[in-house]
Each structure stands twice: as structure tokens, then as C-alpha cells.
Design a protein around this motif. Structure first.
Motif, PDB file in Angstrom:
ATOM      1  N   ILE A 152       0.752  -0.964   0.099  1.00 34.00           N
ATOM      2  CA  ILE A 152       0.061   0.178   0.055  1.00 34.00           C
ATOM      3  C   ILE A 152       0.971   1.218  -0.005  1.00 34.00           C
ATOM      4  CG2 ILE A 152      -1.469   1.307   1.521  1.00 34.00           C
ATOM      5  CD1 ILE A 152      -2.820  -1.181   2.055  1.00 34.00           C
ATOM      6  N   ASP A 153       1.968   1.035   0.846  1.00 33.20           N
ATOM      7  CA  ASP A 153       2.927   2.296   0.844  1.00 33.20           C
ATOM      8  C   ASP A 153       3.571   2.551  -0.328  1.00 33.20           C
ATOM      9  OD1 ASP A 153       2.128   2.657   3.530  1.00 33.20           O
ATOM     10  OD2 ASP A 153       4.264   1.988   4.252  1.00 33.20           O
ATOM     11  N   LYS A 154       4.056   1.307  -1.009  1.00 29.06           N
ATOM     12  CA  LYS A 154       4.662   1.416  -2.398  1.00 29.06           C
ATOM     13  C   LYS A 154       3.827   2.011  -3.527  1.00 29.06           C
ATOM     14  CE  LYS A 154       7.224  -1.700  -5.407  1.00 29.06           C
ATOM     15  NZ  LYS A 154       7.431  -3.127  -5.718  1.00 29.06           N
ATOM     16  N   TYR A 155       2.514   1.792  -3.571  1.00 29.41           N
ATOM     17  CA  TYR A 155       1.662   2.106  -4.900  1.00 29.41           C
ATOM     18  C   TYR A 155       0.691   3.112  -4.150  1.00 29.41           C
ATOM     19  CZ  TYR A 155       3.658  -1.980  -7.083  1.00 29.41           C
ATOM     20  OH  TYR A 155       4.462  -2.878  -7.260  1.00 29.41           O
ATOM     21  N   CYS A 205      -5.147   4.969  -0.907  1.00 28.40           N
ATOM     22  CA  CYS A 205      -4.081   6.161  -0.767  1.00 28.40           C
ATOM     23  C   CYS A 205      -3.916   6.834   0.600  1.00 28.40           C
ATOM     24  CB  CYS A 205      -4.742   7.210  -1.668  1.00 28.40           C
ATOM     25  SG  CYS A 205      -4.109   8.779  -1.611  1.00 28.40           S
ATOM     26  N   ILE A 206      -5.108   6.996   1.398  1.00 23.45           N
ATOM     27  CA  ILE A 206      -5.114   7.457   2.668  1.00 23.45           C
ATOM     28  C   ILE A 206      -4.271   6.481   3.528  1.00 23.45           C
ATOM     29  CG2 ILE A 206      -6.494   8.253   4.701  1.00 23.45           C
ATOM     30  CD1 ILE A 206      -8.782   8.848   2.577  1.00 23.45           C
ATOM     31  N   LEU A 207      -4.485   5.135   3.432  1.00 21.99           N
ATOM     32  CA  LEU A 207      -3.809   4.312   4.194  1.00 21.99           C
ATOM     33  C   LEU A 207      -2.207   4.329   4.155  1.00 21.99           C
ATOM     34  CD1 LEU A 207      -5.937   1.101   4.231  1.00 21.99           C
ATOM     35  CD2 LEU A 207      -5.765   2.856   5.986  1.00 21.99           C
ATOM     36  N   GLY A 208      -2.012   4.551   2.744  1.00 22.83           N
ATOM     37  CA  GLY A 208      -0.249   4.568   2.587  1.00 22.83           C
ATOM     38  C   GLY A 208       0.246   5.903   2.781  1.00 22.83           C
ATOM     39  N   TYR A 209      -0.306   6.955   2.670  1.00 20.75           N
ATOM     40  CA  TYR A 209       0.274   8.167   2.845  1.00 20.75           C
ATOM     41  C   TYR A 209       0.077   8.716   4.506  1.00 20.75           C
ATOM     42  CZ  TYR A 209       1.136   9.675  -1.641  1.00 20.75           C
ATOM     43  OH  TYR A 209       1.592   9.576  -3.179  1.00 20.75           O
ATOM     44  N   GLY A 210      -1.052   8.057   5.128  1.00 18.54           N
ATOM     45  CA  GLY A 210      -1.168   8.144   6.436  1.00 18.54           C
ATOM     46  C   GLY A 210       0.223   7.437   7.126  1.00 18.54           C
ATOM     47  N   HIS A 211       0.375   6.393   6.690  1.00 22.19           N
ATOM     48  CA  HIS A 211       1.284   5.424   7.223  1.00 22.19           C
ATOM     49  C   HIS A 211       2.784   6.125   7.239  1.00 22.19           C
ATOM     50  CE1 HIS A 211       4.414   2.025   7.718  1.00 22.19           C
ATOM     51  NE2 HIS A 211       3.583   1.743   8.716  1.00 22.19           N
ATOM     52  N   ARG A 212       2.848   6.668   5.748  1.00 21.19           N
ATOM     53  CA  ARG A 212       4.226   7.270   5.641  1.00 21.19           C
ATOM     54  C   ARG A 212       4.553   8.655   6.499  1.00 21.19           C
ATOM     55  NH1 ARG A 212       5.089   8.513  -0.733  1.00 21.19           N
ATOM     56  NH2 ARG A 212       4.885   6.282  -0.696  1.00 21.19           N
ATOM     57  N   TYR A 213       3.374   9.401   6.730  1.00 28.41           N
ATOM     58  CA  TYR A 213       3.562  10.635   7.533  1.00 28.41           C
ATOM     59  C   TYR A 213       3.072  11.001   8.766  1.00 28.41           C
ATOM     60  CZ  TYR A 213       5.025  12.033   2.750  1.00 28.41           C
ATOM     61  OH  TYR A 213       5.429  12.252   1.374  1.00 28.41           O
TER      62      TYR A 213
END
Length: 372
Positions: free
Chosen positions: A239-242, A284-292
Motif C-alpha cells: 500500500i505504501d509502495k503504490y 491512498c489514505i492508508l499509504g500516505y497516512g502510514h508514511r507521514y
């Protein structure tokens, strides 16, 4: 595949942040519905002005908002069952979800629908309205007619029953053999293929005509996805990768939703695009949420403790504030801004008051950090 980082220490914080932000977003979302004159758009007070801009904002939020809350709740269940036995989990769900939902149904929702009746020009005292509220026949469950509705508390009732229904499955998945089997399936299938399969399954369940946009089968699957994705770090890794791809897909689908759906006559195409839009924004929210959103601080600690009562009380506060603000001689933009800011501040004030009263704190499942 490169070595994946250990996400155990960060995923709790990003989930807490996402839950907090999703709950806070409720006020801007429901406030926007005050300026949506579509009778299918349920909000308990309405202005006389329809705002296309606020309608588009609310439509965009509506796609991913409740799926995100159910997903985060499913993920929280994974962590909860790591430190609780089944019986302890059921007791905790009873105290945390069912009692507050029933309490709110008795003391909060009739007050909300009373405002609706007053706003519509109906002359009725509160106690007559309260008695009329408990009529279950010949009502569409929206509460707009002054009769029974769970209003926004439907989410708590769903979560309680999802917890009970899901517990046997989650308990089975906790066993070593089931965990090993799940990992083997993931190894053979691959995360991208599983994400695609889940999109297809969710799209098919969205066709079920059960409770309109409160489709329990769809939301249980979202709840289950939250638990499932916590079982294996590879879900979050992909999810983070994409995340960038999910963002582009969401933007593309949203542009089509806003400007092109009216030109598409094929219902199946619209269904697929709508659910692709929803799935893409969620990932998208799960990915960027985990990133930031990886770090905890005092703000997160406070907001995490306030989020649950904020959810319970925000609708009452927003409806009351909206009732008075829409009578002001201002444009929709000014009214909306006043409603949002005032409702957020007043809801936090309500939280600060009620958390100091033990019996109310218990009735609404409010936990104070540091207390058991």
C-alpha cells in the motif's frame, strides 16, 4: 522483494491519527450537508441555499469516510485481541459500544430530531416529540419525520455486531495453523492480486440492496480488511509502495464522478468506477497516512481520548449550531465556516465537561488516559 521494515511500532500511531482525523472530518462533512437541499442527503437542519461546491466536497468525503472508520476499527480489533481473550473482548465491546449506543439513542438522538421538527415549523413540545420518537412503524428510519432513527449511532451498533460476528473468525485466524495457512496463501497469490480480488468482492457486495448506503455486508468486509491487513506487514508495504498510483487513480475517478457520470448510461460502468474511486482513496489514505503519521505526541494522546465522545456528541452540537447559524443574513460560505468552527470547539467543550462526571463518562464509554 527487498527487506521490509518492521512496521509494528509505527502502525498503531498512524491508525490513531487516521481515526482522529476521520472523526474530526465529521463536522465539516455534516456541516456541508446543511447546504445540500437534496432530500436524500440526510442532515437534521437545512439552509434554503444549495451550495454546489459544498455538495461536491461532501460527495468526495462520503466515498471513503465510513470505509476508513470501519477499516481502522477492524485494525484496532487485531491489536485488541492480541492482549485480550474472547470473553474479555466481548465485555469490552459491550461496555464501549453497546451501552453508549443505547444511551445516546435515548438521550441524544431525540434531541436532534426535535430540532428538525422545530426547524420545519412544527409546534410540538419536547416530551410529546420524545414519545412520538419511539414509533417504529411507517418510518424510513431517517428521523426526518420525527420518528425513530439511530442517526449517526448506527456506526456503533454495526461495530458491536461486527465484533460479535467476527470474533469466531478472528479467533480462528489467531491460531498458529491458520496464521501459517494465511501467509502461504499470500505467498502464492501476492498482495497486488489480493487487493484486486478484494476490490472485486467489495464491488459485488455493493450491489446488494441492504439498508441503502449502510450496506452491512460491505462494511463488515471493510472491518475484516482492517484485521486482515494487520496480520501481515506485506499489505502495508505494498500500500505504501503504490500510494502514488492509488492517488492518481482516485483523482482520475473523482474527476469522472464530478463531471462525466451524468454522460455514462451504463449502470455497471458507474458501479465499477464508483467503487474503484472509493477503494483507491482508501488505500491512498492508508499509504500516505502510514508514511507521514508515524509519531505520537501529546496532541495525539488528547485527541485519541476525545475522538470517541466527539463522534457521539458532534451531531447534536452541529445540528443545534446549524439551526441558529442558518438564520443569520450571511452567505453559505460564511455560515458554513461559522458552523464548522463553532461546532468543533463546542463539541470539545462538551467532552471536557462530561469526562469529569463519572456516571456520564461510564454511560458513554469514555476512557480517561491513565485510568482503567
Amino acid at each position: 522483494m527487498p527487506d521490509m521494515p518492521d512496521m509494528t511500532t509505527t502502525r498503531r500511531y498512524d491508525l490513531d491519527w487516521l481515526r482522529v482525523l476521520a472523526v474530526l472530518l465529521l463536522v465539516p462533512f455534516h456541516s456541508a450537508l446543511i447546504f445540500n437541499l437534496d432530500p436524500q442527503s440526510i442532515m437534521y437542519v437545512k439552509d434554503t441555499v444549495n451550495s454546489p461546491l459544498l455538495n461536491r466536497f461532501a460527495g468526495w468525503v462520503h466515498q471513503f469516510h465510513m470505509p476508513l472508520l470501519f477499516y481502522v476499527s477492524g485494525a484496532a480489533t487485531y491489536f485488541s485481541l492480541k492482549k485480550r481473550k474472547g470473553g474479555q473482548y466481548v465485555k469490552e465491546r459491550f461496555l464501549k459500544l453497546l451501552i453508549p449506543a443505547v444511551t445516546g439513542l435515548i438521550f441524544i438522538i431525540p434531541a436532534i430530531t426535535y430540532i428538525t421538527q422545530i426547524s420545519a415549523g412544527n409546534s410540538v413540545d419536547f416530551w410529546h416529540h420524545f414519545i412520538n420518537f419511539w414509533q417504529f412503524g411507517n418510518t424510513d428510519l431517517t428521523g426526518m419525520d420525527g420518528k425513530f432513527t439511530p442517526a449517526h449511532l448506527w456506526f456503533l451498533f454495526f461495530l458491536f455486531f461486527f465484533s460479535l460476528i467476527g470474533l469466531p473468525v478472528f479467533s480462528l485466524l489467531k491460531k498458529d495453523k491458520s496464521t501459517a495457512l494465511t501467509k502461504r496463501i499470500i505467498d502464492k497469490t501476492g498482495i497486488p492480486a489480493i487487493l484486486l480480488a478484494l476490490f472485486i468482492i467489495l464491488t459485488l457486495t455493493a450491489t446488494l440492496n441492504i439498508l441503502g448506503d449502510k450496506n452491512p455486508v460491505y462494511y463488515f468486509l471493510m472491518f475484516f480488511c482492517g484485521y486482515l491487513f494487520m496480520m501481515d506487514d506485506r499489505f502495508q508495504y505494498h500500500i505504501d509502495k503504490y500510494a502514488w498510483l492509488f492517488l492518481l487513480t482516485g483523482i482520475s475517478c473523482e474527476v469522472m464522478r464530478q463531471f462525466s457520470y451524468s454522460f455514462i448510461s451504463n449502470g455497471t460502468v458507474i458501479l465499477v468506477l464508483s467503487n474503484l474511486n472509493r477503494w483507491a482513496w482508501l488505500l491512498c489514505i492508508l499509504g500516505y497516512g502510514h508514511r507521514y503519521l508515524k509519531k505520537s505526541n501529546n496532541t495525539l494522546k488528547y485527541l485519541s481520548s476525545a475522538a470517541y465522545p466527539f463522534y457521539i456528541f458532534h451531531m447534536l452540537v452541529t445540528t443545534w449550531v446549524g439551526f441558529y447559524v442558518i438564520q443569520l443574513p450571511f452567505g453559505a460560505g460564511w455560515k458554513y465556516s461559522i458552523i464548522v468552527v463553532s461546532s468543533i470547539l463546542l463539541t470539545f467543550l462538551v467532552y471536557e465537561i462530561i469526562k469529569r462526571i463519572p456516571i456520564i463518562r461510564f454511560a458513554f464509554g469514555i476512557r480517561i488516559p491513565g485510568r482503567k
